[in-house]
Design an enzyme around this catalytic site. Structure first.
Site, PDB file in Angstrom:
ATOM      1  NE  ARG A 175      36.048  63.843  29.247  1.00 32.75           N
ATOM      2  CZ  ARG A 175      37.047  64.633  28.871  1.00 32.75           C
ATOM      3  NH1 ARG A 175      37.697  65.359  29.771  1.00 32.75           N
ATOM      4  NH2 ARG A 175      37.392  64.701  27.602  1.00 32.75           N
ATOM      5  CB  SER A 248      35.057  60.462  24.294  1.00 30.22           C
ATOM      6  OG  SER A 248      35.958  61.279  23.618  1.00 30.22           O
ATOM      7  CD  GLU A 344      33.599  61.167  28.317  1.00 32.70           C
ATOM      8  OE1 GLU A 344      34.755  60.930  27.991  1.00 32.70           O
ATOM      9  OE2 GLU A 344      32.961  62.130  27.893  1.00 32.70           O
TER      10      GLU A 344
HETATM   11  N1  EPU Z   1      43.622  57.114  18.016  1.00 38.00           N
HETATM   12  C1  EPU Z   1      43.731  56.062  17.148  1.00 38.00           C
HETATM   13  N2  EPU Z   1      42.605  55.610  16.521  1.00 38.00           N
HETATM   14  C2  EPU Z   1      41.372  56.170  16.729  1.00 38.00           C
HETATM   15  C3  EPU Z   1      41.270  57.242  17.627  1.00 38.00           C
HETATM   16  C4  EPU Z   1      42.417  57.711  18.255  1.00 38.00           C
HETATM   17  O1  EPU Z   1      44.809  55.536  16.944  1.00 38.00           O
HETATM   18  O2  EPU Z   1      40.413  55.710  16.141  1.00 38.00           O
HETATM   19  C5  EPU Z   1      44.827  57.670  18.642  1.00 38.00           C
HETATM   20  C6  EPU Z   1      45.123  59.051  18.068  1.00 38.00           C
HETATM   21  O3  EPU Z   1      45.917  58.963  16.921  1.00 38.00           O
HETATM   22  C7  EPU Z   1      45.839  59.753  19.187  1.00 38.00           C
HETATM   23  C8  EPU Z   1      45.278  59.092  20.438  1.00 38.00           C
HETATM   24  O4  EPU Z   1      44.619  57.891  20.019  1.00 38.00           O
HETATM   25  O5  EPU Z   1      47.220  59.536  19.120  1.00 38.00           O
HETATM   26  C9  EPU Z   1      44.330  59.979  21.188  1.00 38.00           C
HETATM   27  O6  EPU Z   1      43.290  60.403  20.323  1.00 38.00           O
HETATM   28  P1  EPU Z   1      42.743  61.926  20.314  1.00 38.00           P
HETATM   29  O7  EPU Z   1      43.862  62.884  20.334  1.00 38.00           O
HETATM   30  O8  EPU Z   1      41.710  62.021  19.251  1.00 38.00           O
HETATM   31  O9  EPU Z   1      42.069  62.111  21.716  1.00 38.00           O
HETATM   32  P2  EPU Z   1      41.194  61.111  22.576  1.00 38.00           P
HETATM   33  O10 EPU Z   1      42.023  60.609  23.712  1.00 38.00           O
HETATM   34  O11 EPU Z   1      40.530  60.147  21.703  1.00 38.00           O
HETATM   35  C10 EPU Z   1      40.364  62.982  24.255  1.00 38.00           C
HETATM   36  C11 EPU Z   1      39.054  63.359  24.865  1.00 38.00           C
HETATM   37  C12 EPU Z   1      38.241  64.171  23.845  1.00 38.00           C
HETATM   38  C13 EPU Z   1      39.044  65.406  23.470  1.00 38.00           C
HETATM   39  C14 EPU Z   1      40.407  64.953  22.890  1.00 38.00           C
HETATM   40  C15 EPU Z   1      41.336  66.113  22.597  1.00 38.00           C
HETATM   41  C16 EPU Z   1      38.500  61.605  26.449  1.00 38.00           C
HETATM   42  C17 EPU Z   1      37.674  60.382  26.729  1.00 38.00           C
HETATM   43  N3  EPU Z   1      38.329  62.156  25.247  1.00 38.00           N
HETATM   44  O12 EPU Z   1      40.082  62.110  23.161  1.00 38.00           O
HETATM   45  O13 EPU Z   1      37.034  64.572  24.476  1.00 38.00           O
HETATM   46  O14 EPU Z   1      38.356  66.187  22.508  1.00 38.00           O
HETATM   47  O15 EPU Z   1      41.103  64.118  23.859  1.00 38.00           O
HETATM   48  O16 EPU Z   1      41.801  66.667  23.785  1.00 38.00           O
HETATM   49  O17 EPU Z   1      39.264  62.029  27.313  1.00 38.00           O
HETATM   50  C18 EPU Z   1      34.779  63.882  24.801  1.00 38.00           C
HETATM   51  O18 EPU Z   1      35.065  63.686  25.985  1.00 38.00           O
HETATM   52  O19 EPU Z   1      33.599  63.691  24.367  1.00 38.00           O
HETATM   53  C19 EPU Z   1      35.817  64.294  23.870  1.00 38.00           C
HETATM   54  C20 EPU Z   1      35.594  64.363  22.567  1.00 38.00           C
END
Ligand code: EPU
Length: 351
Positions: A175, A248, A344
């Site tokens: 990012r 995010s 972000e």
């Molecule tokens: N999780 C929770 N509770 C929540 C949210 C997430 O326990 O409320 C856990 C999920 O179960 C999972 C882990 O946290 O095991 C990661 O969550 P998720 O796979 O949804 O991905 P993320 O890390 O929250 C990142 C990117 C997203 C992208 C997804 C999928 C960042 C800051 N965000 O989200 O990007 O779509 O991975 O690759 O790196 C964005 O940047 O706007 C964005 C949506």
């Protein structure tokens, strides 16, 4: 070119930021070509106005009043290129495309998928425009902008000249990029991407794997991956057309391996991914969720009920409300985990 006639005064930016905060630009122009962009910058210089550049407004925290000239890049166009000079270095299956900075990101992904081109299908439904994608090196489900960028063409405000940055010069990181490090200095007008007719193995994410297992699909093709990502995102991320948000809201924090191990002892369920040697990336959504923020509302803003990493604006609020909520969340995460969350989206204007 008589650009002055096209410039709007006191123009509302409420629909130009996906959080939907009320905002007004002193001067505003949507530019459709590089020559219009140069003329607009000239106008700003002559009138001693600062220049601010807006893309799709999906990653900005908009101030109520924006002084100076706000330029939105509406430079369009998508074309497939494959010059002879490149034939040697390109694998047979690689295809380069050139896309205008104003093109909608998701529509471009859809277009590439329809042409059978792989490299962006996992980044379907990310809001915003092509020109903003390199700024924060967008990524999702194993694909990242840095993996497909060949070069970026931009107007450099300090030298008043168009420049072309190679992928190396873009200095991409999680990012992050040259453009993010030098806010407001580059106006991206065109991006060249290298895609492939061969699909990479990008179904490593649990959410996608369970989608395909449920559908009984073993080796999904490009279109099936695209459809899966759309379905997964729609199931847990709010549509900005319906509920104001900027995706995010925090970056996933990177900590040392030692700090991760200490946290893991205390919180065995902690979710983390290896980042680089000696570092781990923690799932910020999980941290926020653990502190019981999911679904919490603070007046006009809140934490999305299905994904704790997304902050939402229900309407009638200001960016100050959201900044206060963000600060409360950051404080609570720091108190519990001794981890600092970084926002972000960027402030608009940046200073
Ligand atoms: N999780 C929770 N509770 C929540 C949210 C997430 O326990 O409320 C856990 C999920 O179960 C999972 C882990 O946290 O095991 C990661 O969550 P998720 O796979 O949804 O991905 P993320 O890390 O929250 C990142 C990117 C997203 C992208 C997804 C999928 C960042 C800051 N965000 O989200 O990007 O779509 O991975 O690759 O790196 C964005 O940047 O706007 C964005 C949506």
């Amino acid at each position: 070119m008589n650009i002055e006639k096209k410039i709007l005064k006191n123009h509302s930016l409420k629909t130009s930021n996906t959080l939907g905060f009320p905002a007004s630009a002193e001067y505003f122009l949507a530019v459709k070509s590089e020559s219009e962009l140069e003329a607009a910058v000239d106008f700003a210089k002559q009138n001693k106005l600062s220049v601010r550049v807006l893309g799709g407004g999906s990653n900005v925290l908009m101030a109520p009043q924006v002084d100076g000239l706000v330029i939105r890049i509406d430079i369009m166009g998508k074309r497939i290129i494959q010059t002879n000079a490149e034939a040697d270095i390109l694998s047979k299956e690689a295809v380069s495309i050139v896309v205008g900075g104003g093109e909608n990101w998701h529509a471009t992904v859809e277009w590439c998928v329809a042409q059978g081109l792989s490299g962006m299908e996992s980044m379907a439904l990310i809001p915003g425009r092509m020109g903003a994608a390199p700024v924060q090196n967008i990524g999702a489900y194993g694909q990242e902008m840095k993996d497909i960028v060949v070069k970026v063409r931009a107007y450099h405000l300090e030298t008043c000249a168009f420049v072309v940055l190679s992928k190396g010069e873009c200095r991409f990181a999680y990012r992050d990029s040259t453009f993010k490090q030098a806010p407001g200095q580059y106006i991206i007008t065109e991006v060249e991407l290298r895609l492939s007719r061969h699909q990479d193995d990008n179904v490593r994410y649990a959410a996608l794997q369970s989608y395909f297992a449920h559908k009984g699909i073993n080796q999904p093709n490009i279109k099936q991956v695209f459809d899966a990502v759309c379905a997964v995102r729609r199931s847990k991320l709010p549509d900005p057309e319906v509920l104001g948000n900027a995706g995010s809201f925090f970056k996933n924090p990177v900590v040392t391996l030692a700090q991760f191990q200490k946290l893991k002892q205390q919180w065995p369920d902690l979710i983390a991914y290896s980042e680089s040697e000696g570092y781990m990336k923690l799932a910020a959504g999980w941290l926020i969720d653990q502190c019981d923020w999911k679904g919490k509302r603070a007046g006009c803003v809140g934490v999305y009920e299905k994904q704790a990493l997304v902050l939402v604006h229900f309407g009638g609020g200001q960016r100050e409300d959201l900044l206060q909520l963000a600060k409360d969340i950051q404080d609570s995460i720091f108190t519990t985990f001794r981890v600092q969350l970084e926002m972000e989206p960027q402030l608009f204007p940046t200073a």
